[in-house]
Design an enzyme around this catalytic site. Structure first.
Site, PDB file in Angstrom:
ATOM      1  N   LYS A 175      -0.839   2.238  14.689  1.00 38.59           N
ATOM      2  CA  LYS A 175      -1.842   1.478  15.430  1.00 38.59           C
ATOM      3  C   LYS A 175      -1.447   1.276  16.903  1.00 38.59           C
ATOM      4  O   LYS A 175      -2.307   1.124  17.765  1.00 38.59           O
ATOM      5  CB  LYS A 175      -2.069   0.110  14.785  1.00 38.59           C
ATOM      6  CG  LYS A 175      -2.470   0.130  13.324  1.00 38.59           C
ATOM      7  CD  LYS A 175      -3.830   0.782  13.112  1.00 38.59           C
ATOM      8  CE  LYS A 175      -4.407   0.507  11.742  1.00 38.59           C
ATOM      9  NZ  LYS A 175      -3.685   1.134  10.631  1.00 38.59           N
TER      10      LYS A 175
HETATM   11  C1  LIG Z   1      -4.162   1.719   9.496  1.00 38.15           C
HETATM   12  C2  LIG Z   1      -3.206   2.528   8.722  1.00 38.15           C
HETATM   13  C3  LIG Z   1      -3.641   3.619   7.949  1.00 38.15           C
HETATM   14  C4  LIG Z   1      -5.101   3.988   7.815  1.00 38.15           C
HETATM   15  O1  LIG Z   1      -5.644   4.491   9.005  1.00 38.15           O
HETATM   16  P1  LIG Z   1      -7.238   4.549   9.191  1.00 38.15           P
HETATM   17  O2  LIG Z   1      -7.440   4.970  10.594  1.00 38.15           O
HETATM   18  O3  LIG Z   1      -7.721   3.140   8.954  1.00 38.15           O
HETATM   19  O4  LIG Z   1      -7.763   5.486   8.193  1.00 38.15           O
HETATM   20  C5  LIG Z   1      -2.684   4.365   7.298  1.00 38.15           C
HETATM   21  N1  LIG Z   1      -1.376   4.049   7.348  1.00 38.15           N
HETATM   22  C6  LIG Z   1      -0.929   3.005   8.069  1.00 38.15           C
HETATM   23  C7  LIG Z   1       0.517   2.683   8.057  1.00 38.15           C
HETATM   24  C8  LIG Z   1      -1.826   2.204   8.777  1.00 38.15           C
HETATM   25  O5  LIG Z   1      -1.373   1.174   9.493  1.00 38.15           O
END
Ligand SMILES: *Cc1c(COP(=O)(O)O)cnc(C)c1O
Length: 494
Positions: A112
């Site tokens: 993120k």
């Molecule tokens: C947010 C997240 C995901 C999922 O990603 P999306 O864009 O919501 O599909 C997968 N793995 C981790 C560690 C995340 O923080």
């Protein structure tokens, strides 16, 4: 470039407006009205650039109302070495079949950070451009990682306040502590009694309630979103697909023009959608592999053409993918249906009313031409962590393990030998307990920090500094609320 809504009833707006507004007024999601095209030589030229420069180039193709100076300032600040001490998005080549794109070298050790370090810059520049005199009030619903990354990104950014809601029992101990210890004058954190969908629905309801927006406006604030429904969150994620590709060319793993597959651990469908945009822009991609945990609503959708959220919700050992409503699927359906807003409106009202919709066989075959899907339960996830550690000497977190297994099963089942990049979305140290259990370690009586030290000793990998520091950090946020009290909580802090 103008931005339109997936529901077709919003006047086209500038990218600045799409970013500060977050959600279109018709309830749809913003997307660009055309997709910029890159040639192979454009892509090749990215090879000589730093990650920030690659980001300015790709993001600038979409945010055409931002000046080059503004973009360079945003990308240069966001991807500076102090925020990504190693590299922003390094590719680790495991063998001739697989590479791993590590997206967790930022401040919060999850992918993120790739978008949430830059979003505050894109947003505050947008506010200035559009001459908005209000402060922006960021609302975030988080399944664990978005919340902390957004708090870090927006901490003490002038003209912004941020409120994060997380499901009280739906995040790991480290994730909870990361959020509870967040410093900053403009940050607020609430635990909600409920699951992630409850908190996400709560935030969406607040956004789409004009009365609540008016009440907030009277106090001098304008809502915006740091969730991946915001285009400003999505567009920075397109960059690392190109970046990984040119790195593979430079590493001589592939030749320029060769296709690759991307396998993505998926929740809200934002990450994988960014990859699809990269493909639409001209990146040579064969298939996307959509990997899910026991919450397999996307797997069933991609395999059968029926999206049905009427099913049990599981809390798994990959909590950031514990989702039954994947918001960004709406953008994908819009793209793949050739921009059929009427169709999307129909699906979304069915989803609202009955929790389910079915797409036509023709549309399903278009979906399947782009994507394959697999899902795994917690036990399979743990076994994969052990297998890859033993056989490849590479340590996976629980989310990435789901994707690694999907990539392997896809290869075995289809015989497709295209080089596959697995997107690694979190550091294993963010989920130490489950990683240690996978490696058959005894963790009885160990707290999270002792677990991290044990994992570090076994693997020889250093604990990310900011996670180690949590052990002595002060807890600042302890409020727990009911899901009906979210708006009240917002008003209480203004
Ligand atoms: C947010 C997240 C995901 C999922 O990603 P999306 O864009 O919501 O599909 C997968 N793995 C981790 C560690 C995340 O923080």
């Amino acid at each position: 470039m103008q931005f339109i809504s997936t529901r077709g009833k919003n006047q086209p707006v500038s990218s600045a407006r799409a970013i500060y507004q977050g959600l279109a007024t018709d309830g749809g999601l913003f997307l660009p009205n055309s997709i910029p095209q890159l040639t192979l030589s454009d892509i090749e030229a990215l090879g000589a650039m730093s990650y920030s420069e690659r980001a300015s180039y790709i993001i600038g193709k979409f945010l055409t109302d931002y000046t080059t100076e503004e973009l360079n300032y945003a990308t240069g600040s966001a991807y500076a070495q102090q925020n990504f001490p190693k590299q922003a998005a390094p590719v680790v080549n495991i063998d001739t079949q697989y590479s791993v794109l590590e997206l967790w070298h930022g401040k919060t050790s999850a992918f993120k950070d790739m978008a949430l370090q830059i979003l505050p810059y894109l947003l505050t520049i947008a506010m200035k451009k559009e001459q908005i005199d209000k402060q922006v009030l960021i609302l975030v619903a988080t399944s664990g990682d978005t919340g902390k990354a957004a708090l870090e990104g927006f901490q003490d950014v002038p003209g912004t306040r941020i409120v994060v809601f997380y499901p009280q029992d739906g995040v790991s101990d480290i994730q909870k502590l990361q959020m509870a210890t967040q410093a900053g004058e403009n940050v607020h954190v609430f635990a909600v009694r409920g699951n992630f969908d409850d908190t996400q629905t709560g935030v969406k309801n607040i956004f789409s309630n004009p009365e609540m927006s008016e009440q907030i406006a009277a106090l001098g604030y304008q809502f915006s979103s740091a969730n991946s429904i915001n285009w400003g969150r999505l567009v920075p994620q397109i960059v690392y697909y190109f970046s990984a590709y040119v790195d593979l060319v430079q590493d001589k793993v592939i030749n320029l023009g060769d296709q690759v597959n991307f396998c993505v651990p998926t929740g809200n469908f934002g990450n994988i959608l960014a990859g699809y945009y990269a493909k639409c822009m001209g990146l040579p991609v064969n298939k996307f592999i959509c990997a899910s945990n026991a919450n397999n609503v996307l797997t069933d959708f991609i395999n059968q053409g029926v999206y049905d959220r009427n099913r049990p919700f599981y809390q798994t050992n990959s909590p950031s993918m514990d989702i039954l409503i994947s918001s960004n699927l709406e953008r994908f359906l819009y793209l793949i249906s050739g921009g059929n807003a009427e169709l999307i409106n129909g699906y979304m009202s069915e989803l609202n009313a009955e929790g389910r919709y079915a797409i036509s066989p023709e549309l399903l075959s278009k979906v399947q031409a782009e994507m394959s899907a697999y899902s795994y339960d917690g036990t399979q996830t743990c076994r994969e962590i052990m297998d890859v550690y033993k056989n490849k000497h590479y340590l996976l977190d629980t989310h990435t393990a789901v994707a690694y297994k999907a990539a392997e099963d896809y290869r075995t089942q289809t015989g497709d030998k295209t080089h596959t990049v697995i997107l690694s979305t979190a550091s294993p140290f963010k989920f130490s307990a489950d990683v240690l259990l996978s490696l058959e370690q005894d963790i009885k009586g160990l707290n999270s920090f002792e677990q991290n030290r044990l994992l570090s000793n076994i693997s020889g990998q250093g604990i990310p500094e900011r996670i180690a520091q949590l052990e002595t950090a002060t807890v600042r946020h302890q409020d727990v609320i009911n899901k009906e009290e979210m708006f009240q909580a917002i008003k209480s802090i203004l």
